[in-house]
Design an enzyme around this catalytic site. Structure first.
Site, PDB file in Angstrom:
ATOM      1  N   PRO A   1      87.538  23.872  -1.171  1.00  0.00           N
ATOM      2  CA  PRO A   1      86.732  23.618  -0.169  1.00  0.00           C
ATOM      3  C   PRO A   1      87.289  22.867   0.991  1.00  0.00           C
ATOM      4  O   PRO A   1      88.384  22.140   0.641  1.00  0.00           O
ATOM      5  CB  PRO A   1      85.621  22.738  -0.926  1.00  0.00           C
ATOM      6  CG  PRO A   1      85.924  22.385  -2.107  1.00  0.00           C
ATOM      7  CD  PRO A   1      87.345  23.086  -2.261  1.00  0.00           C
TER       8      PRO A   1
ATOM      9  N   GLU B   1      87.264  35.622   7.400  1.00  0.00           N
ATOM     10  CA  GLU B   1      86.428  35.197   8.549  1.00  0.00           C
ATOM     11  C   GLU B   1      86.602  33.991   9.358  1.00  0.00           C
ATOM     12  O   GLU B   1      86.661  32.980   8.673  1.00  0.00           O
ATOM     13  CB  GLU B   1      84.853  34.859   7.738  1.00  0.00           C
ATOM     14  CG  GLU B   1      84.514  36.004   6.839  1.00  0.00           C
ATOM     15  CD  GLU B   1      84.083  37.219   7.543  1.00  0.00           C
ATOM     16  OE1 GLU B   1      83.765  37.360   8.835  1.00  0.00           O
ATOM     17  OE2 GLU B   1      84.290  38.466   7.087  1.00  0.00           O
TER      18      GLU B   1
ATOM     19  N   CYS C   1      80.335  29.459  13.570  1.00  0.00           N
ATOM     20  CA  CYS C   1      81.496  30.610  14.068  1.00  0.00           C
ATOM     21  C   CYS C   1      80.533  31.444  15.201  1.00  0.00           C
ATOM     22  O   CYS C   1      81.337  32.003  15.976  1.00  0.00           O
ATOM     23  CB  CYS C   1      81.840  31.484  13.120  1.00  0.00           C
ATOM     24  SG  CYS C   1      80.802  32.180  11.909  1.00  0.00           S
TER      25      CYS C   1
END
Ligand code: NAD
Length: 488
Positions: free
Chosen positions: A180, A252, A286
């Protein structure tokens, strides 16, 4: 209106053991209060080696479980997540600064939805019996696990982005090493605890903690990582793509969520959509709207409606306050970037209609108000790079072709949106927009969990699709061909 939160001291989980022997630690501070929430262990490259070894060891057994055994674990994970929803959402609100009631809790709901998608996806995973030119031969092609997945996440949706990787990777029969973001490792640790509590076998999911440039770099270079799944910035994505050039990848990356308001748009609906796209996650998504292209015939009228929408529907404040719609930015470097982009726009002729500088009177300097700028042009920093804040820069366009050209020239190609009352025109625009996702009369941030989500290839927003069953079939499994001669 703060909530109780015990300190969390995050440690790696390797082969089923929580361990942090002789590792340095770093405190994690809340953007909401400025206070320390706990700390994380800073793994060095030895931990990449240990985690990948553990994941590789567990890969054989896990890949041989039936999908029904995997589904049984996922059903339990969903129950544990639902039971711990408010606890995890509280940590998200403190770590990310996200409004608690809907956005922070919503991440847990999204995580549960991604497990549901993984359940459906692996239950429906299809193989084929292909015809053979030889009567006694049978040709099978079916999907198998790739092995071990390294999964690296950003801080803006710490639970949802992690589960977008973990659920389809595990559903496909892979084992996982997860990293993470350092500033949101505390909530990610609670997610991993939920999977352990649900009975996931040791070694199937491993957690490492610390700085991406150290542990993430070591993980992605290591050829024992059969797949690299990354969500984060375009710059880091490029480093990772180079590290893992010989292996399967799903990336991504960044985006600027162009929203186009044509002259026949419903301006109220468009203003509502832009405010949603620019204030969800305080503009740190995003797909947030960062390039807002407004036809000159409705430019001034739209700007006025947008300011009214901001004033009537948004309120910045304590994420736990029921009146709050938007919390602080997550970190100082994002706040500096937002301030730099706004300053650059003003210095080059843009005008601030509302917002424009951080709010005072809070525990940190990270509380930015929704900001509307007019007179923005294509050469300004704010139009060229990802701002990642609640800023709505309005750029004037004369035609839809001009809007399409601006979107095409942008570094990013993630999600776009167009507003028009002529649905045919909207659909034609969406088909031509050079983005992986394009919405008509809906905000750029709009999606549903079963739909493919990702950037147009060849641009800076990454490659591959998350959500639904797309990552499961396209990235986390591969086709295996078996030819059998049955004999006479
Ligand atoms: P980041 O690239 O700085 O960090 C992301 C992760 O990469 C972190 O866990 C970090 O520790 C790790 N990392 C850093 N350097 C590394 C290296 N050299 N090798 C391996 N790992 C490394 O991104 P961020 O600031 O955490 O996240 C914000 C960015 O994420 C924005 O650009 C946003 O648009 C993007 N994002 C994209 C999507 C999407 O679906 N396209 C979703 C969410 C966020």
């Amino acid at each position: 209106m703060t909530r109780q939160l015990p300190e969390i001291h995050a440690r790696p989980l390797i082969g089923g053991e929580w361990t942090d022997r002789d590792l340095e630690r770093r405190n994690v501070y809340s953007p909401v209060t400025g206070a320390a929430l706990g700390s994380i262990a800073l793994c060095d490259s030895r931990f990449a080696d240990m985690a990948l070894s553990a994941a590789n060891r567990a890969a054989g057994d896990w890949s041989h479980t039936t999908v029904f055994e995997r589904i049984e674990v996922f059903e339990k994970v969903k129950q544990v997540l639902a039971a711990r929803r408010d606890e995890i959402a509280t940590v998200i609100a403190y770590e990310v600064g996200k409004e608690f009631a809907h956005e922070s809790r919503g991440e847990i709901d999204e995580a549960i939805a991604h497990f549901d998608e993984a359940i459906t996806g692996c239950r429906d995973l299809e193989g084929r019996l292909l015809p053979s030119a030889v009567p006694s031969c049978r040709n099978y092609a079916y999907r198998v696990a790739r092995g071990t997945v390294v999964a690296i996440q950003p801080w803006n949706f710490p639970i949802a982005m992690a589960v977008q990787h973990i659920a389809p990777a595990l559903a496909g029969g892979n084992t996982v090493v997860m990293l993470p973001a350092p500033t949101t490792t505390l909530s990610a640790t609670l997610l991993v605890e939920c999977l352990v509590e649900a009975g996931l076998p040791a070694g199937v999911l491993n957690l490492v903690t610390g700085d991406g440039a150290v542990i993430g770099d070591a993980l992605t270079r290591d050829e024992r990582a059969d797949v690299v799944a990354f969500t984060g910035s375009t710059a880091t994505g490029r480093l990772i793509a180079a590290n893992a050039h010989n292996r399967a990848q799903i990336l991504e990356l960044g985006g600027n969520g162009p929203m186009v308001i044509l002259e026949d748009a419903d301006l109220d609906k468009a203003a509502e959509g832009v405010v949603m796209s620019s204030t969800v996650a305080s503009g740190q998504a995003c797909t947030s709207a960062e390039l807002i292209l407004v036809h000159s015939e409705v430019y001034d009228a739209f700007a006025a409606r947008l300011v009214a929408e901001v004033e009537n529907t948004t309120r910045v404040g304590d994420p736990f306050d029921e009146q709050t719609t938007m919390g602080p930015l997550q970190n100082e470097s994002t706040a500096i970037k937002v301030a730099t982009h706004v300053r650059d726009a003003i210095d080059n002729g843009a005008k601030v209609l509302t917002g424009g500088s951080p709010l005072t009177g809070f525990d940190t300097d990270l509380y930015w108000p929704p900001t509307v700028l007019t007179g923005v042009t294509n050469d300004m920093l704010i139009s060229r790079s990802e701002t990642f804040g609640p800023v709505m820069p309005l750029q004037r366009i004369e035609s839809e072709d001009e809007a399409l050209a601006i979107i095409d020239a942008s570094e990013y190609g993630l999600a776009s949106s167009v507003y028009t009352r002529d649905i045919g025109r909207g659909l034609r625009f969406a088909e031509r927009a050079s983005t992986g996702m394009a919405n008509v009369n809906l905000p750029s941030v709009w999606s549903e969990y079963h739909l493919p989500f990702g950037g147009r290839s060849g641009k800076g927003s990454g490659t591959g699709r998350v959500q639904g069953r797309f990552a499961l079939t396209d990235v986390f499994t591969e086709l295996k061909t078996i030819i059998v001669d049955l004999g006479q």
